[in-house]
Scaffold this motif. Structure first.
Motif, PDB file in Angstrom:
ATOM      1  N   ASN A 157       0.821  -1.207   0.000  1.00 18.00           N
ATOM      2  CA  ASN A 157       0.000   0.000   0.000  1.00 18.00           C
ATOM      3  C   ASN A 157       0.859   1.262   0.000  1.00 18.00           C
ATOM      4  OD1 ASN A 157      -2.486  -1.176  -0.126  1.00 18.00           O
ATOM      5  ND2 ASN A 157      -2.958  -0.985   2.043  1.00 18.00           N
ATOM      6  N   GLY A 158       1.917   1.249   0.818  1.00 19.94           N
ATOM      7  CA  GLY A 158       2.808   2.401   0.872  1.00 19.94           C
ATOM      8  C   GLY A 158       3.502   2.655  -0.451  1.00 19.94           C
ATOM      9  N   LEU A 159       3.998   1.573  -1.057  1.00 18.18           N
ATOM     10  CA  LEU A 159       4.613   1.678  -2.376  1.00 18.18           C
ATOM     11  C   LEU A 159       3.633   2.286  -3.376  1.00 18.18           C
ATOM     12  CD1 LEU A 159       6.406  -1.792  -2.624  1.00 18.18           C
ATOM     13  CD2 LEU A 159       7.551   0.418  -2.868  1.00 18.18           C
ATOM     14  N   LEU A 160       2.414   1.772  -3.356  1.00 17.20           N
ATOM     15  CA  LEU A 160       1.417   2.208  -4.328  1.00 17.20           C
ATOM     16  C   LEU A 160       1.025   3.661  -4.122  1.00 17.20           C
ATOM     17  CD1 LEU A 160      -0.437   1.435  -6.680  1.00 17.20           C
ATOM     18  CD2 LEU A 160      -2.143   0.715  -5.001  1.00 17.20           C
ATOM     19  N   GLU A 161       0.811   4.044  -2.868  1.00 21.57           N
ATOM     20  CA  GLU A 161       0.343   5.409  -2.629  1.00 21.57           C
ATOM     21  C   GLU A 161       1.378   6.449  -3.052  1.00 21.57           C
ATOM     22  OE1 GLU A 161      -1.797   8.214   0.701  1.00 21.57           O
ATOM     23  OE2 GLU A 161      -1.234   6.166   1.230  1.00 21.57           O
ATOM     24  N   ILE A 162       2.645   6.211  -2.708  1.00 22.50           N
ATOM     25  CA  ILE A 162       3.686   7.155  -3.107  1.00 22.50           C
ATOM     26  C   ILE A 162       3.817   7.203  -4.626  1.00 22.50           C
ATOM     27  CG2 ILE A 162       6.154   7.684  -3.021  1.00 22.50           C
ATOM     28  CD1 ILE A 162       4.858   8.240  -0.420  1.00 22.50           C
ATOM     29  N   ALA A 163       3.813   6.033  -5.257  1.00 23.74           N
ATOM     30  CA  ALA A 163       3.956   5.973  -6.713  1.00 23.74           C
ATOM     31  C   ALA A 163       2.797   6.695  -7.403  1.00 23.74           C
ATOM     32  CB  ALA A 163       4.023   4.515  -7.176  1.00 23.74           C
ATOM     33  N   LEU A 164       1.574   6.464  -6.933  1.00 27.94           N
ATOM     34  CA  LEU A 164       0.410   7.122  -7.532  1.00 27.94           C
ATOM     35  C   LEU A 164       0.444   8.627  -7.292  1.00 27.94           C
ATOM     36  CD1 LEU A 164      -2.479   4.641  -6.628  1.00 27.94           C
ATOM     37  CD2 LEU A 164      -1.390   4.952  -8.854  1.00 27.94           C
ATOM     38  N   ALA A 165       0.886   9.038  -6.104  1.00 21.96           N
ATOM     39  CA  ALA A 165       0.961  10.472  -5.797  1.00 21.96           C
ATOM     40  C   ALA A 165       1.970  11.169  -6.700  1.00 21.96           C
ATOM     41  CB  ALA A 165       1.322  10.673  -4.330  1.00 21.96           C
ATOM     42  N   ILE A 166       3.138  10.548  -6.902  1.00 17.07           N
ATOM     43  CA  ILE A 166       4.154  11.129  -7.784  1.00 17.07           C
ATOM     44  C   ILE A 166       3.642  11.192  -9.221  1.00 17.07           C
ATOM     45  CG2 ILE A 166       6.458  10.807  -8.767  1.00 17.07           C
ATOM     46  CD1 ILE A 166       7.244   9.451  -6.118  1.00 17.07           C
ATOM     47  N   LEU A 167       3.027  10.100  -9.647  1.00 19.99           N
ATOM     48  CA  LEU A 167       2.499  10.041 -11.011  1.00 19.99           C
ATOM     49  C   LEU A 167       1.428  11.106 -11.227  1.00 19.99           C
ATOM     50  CD1 LEU A 167       2.262   8.684 -13.763  1.00 19.99           C
ATOM     51  CD2 LEU A 167       0.785   6.952 -12.720  1.00 19.99           C
ATOM     52  N   ALA A 168       0.509  11.233 -10.267  1.00 21.44           N
ATOM     53  CA  ALA A 168      -0.560  12.230 -10.393  1.00 21.44           C
ATOM     54  C   ALA A 168       0.002  13.648 -10.415  1.00 21.44           C
ATOM     55  CB  ALA A 168      -1.550  12.065  -9.235  1.00 21.44           C
ATOM     56  N   ALA A 169       1.014  13.913  -9.573  1.00 20.18           N
ATOM     57  CA  ALA A 169       1.626  15.248  -9.545  1.00 20.18           C
ATOM     58  C   ALA A 169       2.286  15.588 -10.876  1.00 20.18           C
ATOM     59  CB  ALA A 169       2.649  15.325  -8.411  1.00 20.18           C
ATOM     60  N   ARG A 170       2.804  14.578 -11.566  1.00 22.26           N
ATOM     61  CA  ARG A 170       3.474  14.808 -12.849  1.00 22.26           C
ATOM     62  C   ARG A 170       2.490  15.049 -13.994  1.00 22.26           C
ATOM     63  NH1 ARG A 170       8.432  10.387 -13.111  1.00 22.26           N
ATOM     64  NH2 ARG A 170       9.633  11.172 -11.328  1.00 22.26           N
ATOM     65  N   ILE A 171       1.362  14.370 -13.966  1.00 17.79           N
ATOM     66  CA  ILE A 171       0.459  14.465 -15.120  1.00 17.79           C
ATOM     67  C   ILE A 171      -0.656  15.489 -14.931  1.00 17.79           C
ATOM     68  CG2 ILE A 171       0.970  12.093 -15.807  1.00 17.79           C
ATOM     69  CD1 ILE A 171      -1.761  11.244 -14.776  1.00 17.79           C
ATOM     70  N   PHE A 172      -0.996  15.847 -13.668  1.00 19.48           N
ATOM     71  CA  PHE A 172      -2.069  16.805 -13.438  1.00 19.48           C
ATOM     72  C   PHE A 172      -1.468  18.193 -13.201  1.00 19.48           C
ATOM     73  CE2 PHE A 172      -4.348  12.954 -11.474  1.00 19.48           C
ATOM     74  CZ  PHE A 172      -4.811  12.548 -12.708  1.00 19.48           C
ATOM     75  N   THR A 173      -1.070  18.833 -14.276  1.00 19.77           N
ATOM     76  CA  THR A 173      -0.443  20.155 -14.174  1.00 19.77           C
ATOM     77  C   THR A 173      -1.455  21.289 -14.260  1.00 19.77           C
ATOM     78  OG1 THR A 173      -0.013  20.085 -16.566  1.00 19.77           O
ATOM     79  CG2 THR A 173       1.750  19.336 -15.090  1.00 19.77           C
ATOM     80  N   ARG A 174      -2.661  20.988 -14.684  1.00 24.28           N
ATOM     81  CA  ARG A 174      -3.743  21.979 -14.745  1.00 24.28           C
ATOM     82  C   ARG A 174      -4.902  21.495 -13.890  1.00 24.28           C
ATOM     83  NH1 ARG A 174      -5.324  23.199 -20.797  1.00 24.28           N
ATOM     84  NH2 ARG A 174      -6.654  24.673 -19.683  1.00 24.28           N
ATOM     85  N   ASN A 175      -5.621  22.452 -13.253  1.00 25.89           N
ATOM     86  CA  ASN A 175      -6.733  22.106 -12.363  1.00 25.89           C
ATOM     87  C   ASN A 175      -6.305  21.017 -11.379  1.00 25.89           C
ATOM     88  OD1 ASN A 175      -8.551  23.858 -13.789  1.00 25.89           O
ATOM     89  ND2 ASN A 175      -8.771  22.266 -15.351  1.00 25.89           N
ATOM     90  N   THR A 176      -5.162  21.252 -10.749  1.00 27.14           N
ATOM     91  CA  THR A 176      -4.543  20.216  -9.929  1.00 27.14           C
ATOM     92  C   THR A 176      -5.432  19.762  -8.781  1.00 27.14           C
ATOM     93  OG1 THR A 176      -2.404  21.209 -10.457  1.00 27.14           O
ATOM     94  CG2 THR A 176      -2.449  19.605  -8.675  1.00 27.14           C
ATOM     95  N   GLY A 177      -6.058  20.710  -8.085  1.00 30.34           N
ATOM     96  CA  GLY A 177      -6.935  20.337  -6.975  1.00 30.34           C
ATOM     97  C   GLY A 177      -8.084  19.473  -7.427  1.00 30.34           C
ATOM     98  N   MET A 178      -8.712  19.849  -8.544  1.00 30.97           N
ATOM     99  CA  MET A 178      -9.835  19.074  -9.069  1.00 30.97           C
ATOM    100  C   MET A 178      -9.402  17.667  -9.463  1.00 30.97           C
ATOM    101  SD  MET A 178     -12.244  19.809 -12.411  1.00 30.97           S
ATOM    102  CE  MET A 178     -10.951  19.333 -13.563  1.00 30.97           C
ATOM    103  N   MET A 179      -8.286  17.553 -10.190  1.00 25.24           N
ATOM    104  CA  MET A 179      -7.845  16.249 -10.676  1.00 25.24           C
ATOM    105  C   MET A 179      -7.344  15.358  -9.543  1.00 25.24           C
ATOM    106  SD  MET A 179      -8.666  16.190 -13.773  1.00 25.24           S
ATOM    107  CE  MET A 179      -7.933  14.596 -14.188  1.00 25.24           C
TER     108      MET A 179
END
Length: 417
Positions: free
Chosen positions: A121-143
């Motif tokens: 779970n820890g591996l997944l959450e960090i990986a997903l958080a990094i991935l989301a931060a990289r791809i959601f550059t617009r409307n970041t809060g919404m995405m």
């Protein structure tokens, strides 16, 4: 020819983005299932292994310790092998942990199996958080909130699914909590498919361009964000582990009724992330956290004080607590855009420390207050669980207090987000 080339490139980018969305959304679906099927399962585990509330608290604390351990090395793993490989490893670990839980013969092996699941779970959450931060550059809060909406969706379904699966007859006997865990965690294999074919952006950034850990920890705002997120997440995650127990043992509710209330909490939780996400971009990330965490804490306090007639307030508390985590992730992505791996890894690791302490304290507080009523075990258990849940409410209120401190600090420097 040039137009065709541009069209081809655009098509490939859209296709890759779709794969990445499938990984992020699917990952959060699986994460919600793995986190929240434990609500209906814990009373059965407690009965099968004759566990005390203190042992349950210790079990959940060890889970958080596994999560914390994963957080400490996930950033380095992602930098060394890439977010893609890290995500695939996380899914595989979670699927394997389902088999370990199925084979658990006693409290020790159960604890070790849960510990391993939370590493995944820890591996997944960090990986997903990094991935989301990289791809959601617009409307970041919404995405970010939309991504975590899928966590809320599976979290809402998880308690009812778990309660139903545990009663399923298979080969002449009930599936039980063991078989339920094995089946649910086997779903982790599904998001691995798009992860195998997706290309993750951002790995090409040079080391000297990235935010250093030394620079990050010197920022006072970083520590306020850590405190804010820690209080909010302790309050959020504790609901999945303690609400069903509370309703069954304080109010005498049935397993199905208790699971339904937990699902109602996650319904509110899910809808809040879907509907309030766009508002966090407009209203401001820090302001949103101040208001929403206060609402959650006050709802939980109201539910405890009002008694059984106010049980619906436990569910409404999900509206306030749901946007905290994704909104903090959006804040980190915006404030530390040149070092999301560092910012997210450190913040979530510190949050993991708080989760270990928080889960242990809830169990300890419950046992402490239970001991004040030795002549009446039932009254003692009710008082203990009320005190433990009161601590959960207090964490949400403290999240709001720290958010006020962060707002003042950033506002003075013109850095408000």
């Amino acid at each position: 020819m040039v137009e065709q080339t541009k069209a081809s490139v655009k098509s490939k980018l859209l296709s890759n983005y779709s794969l990445l969305l499938a990984v992020v959304f699917g990952g959060f679906l699986i994460f919600g299932f793995s986190e929240n099927v434990k609500g209906p399962a814990i009373p059965r585990m407690q009965s099968d292994f004759s566990l005390s509330e203190m042992q349950i608290g210790l079990l959940l604390a060890l889970n958080s310790l596994g999560y914390l351990l994963a957080c400490t090395f996930t950033g380095a793993l992602a930098r060394r092998f890439g977010v893609k490989t890290t995500t695939i490893i996380a899914f595989a670990a979670m699927a394997l942990s389902g088999l370990f839980i199925y084979w658990a013969a006693n409290y020790t092996t159960l604890s070790l199996s849960y510990f391993f699941m939370y590493i995944g779970n820890g591996l997944l959450e960090i990986a997903l958080a990094i991935l989301a931060a990289r791809i959601f550059t617009r409307n970041t809060g919404m995405m970010m909130n939309l991504s975590h909406f899928f966590y809320g969706l599976s979290s809402m379904v998880a308690p009812l699914l778990a309660a139903s699966l545990m009663g399923v007859q298979l080969f002449g006997s009930e599936l039980g909590w063991r078989g339920m865990y094995a089946l649910v965690l086997a779903l982790s294999v599904l998001p691995m498919i798009p992860a195998l074919f997706a290309r993750v952006p951002g790995d090409e950034m040079k080391p000297e361009e990235r935010l250093s850990l030394k620079s990050f920890i010197k920022d006072r705002a970083a520590w306020l964000i850590v405190g804010m997120l820690s209080f909010g997440v302790v309050s959020e995650l504790a609901v999945g582990g303690w609400l069903v127990n509370y309703l069954e043992k304080v109010y005498g509710w049935s397993s199905d009724a208790s699971a339904a209330m937990l699902s109602a909490f996650f319904l509110c939780f899910m809808l809040a992330r879907l509907l309030l996400g766009p508002l966090t971009d407009r209203f401001g990330y820090t302001r949103s956290i101040i208001v929403l965490s206060a609402v959650s804490g006050l709802c939980s306090v109201g539910a405890i004080v009002a008694g059984e007639s106010g049980a619906f307030l436990f569910a409404l508390a999900g509206i306030g607590i749901a946007p905290i985590y994704p909104t903090v992730m959006a804040l980190l992505a915006k404030r530390y855009s040149n070092g999301t791996e560092t910012a997210i890894t450190f913040t979530v690791t510190m949050m993991g420390v708080a989760s270990v302490i928080g889960n242990f304290l809830i169990g300890a507080i419950t046992d402490l207050f239970k001991g004040f009523f030795r002549s009446s075990p039932d009254a003692g258990l009710a008082a203990g669980l009320q005190a433990g849940y009161g601590f959960i409410a207090a964490c949400a209120l403290l999240c709001s207090v720290v958010a006020v401190m962060l707002y003042r600090y950033m506002n003075k420097r013109g850095e408000l987000l």
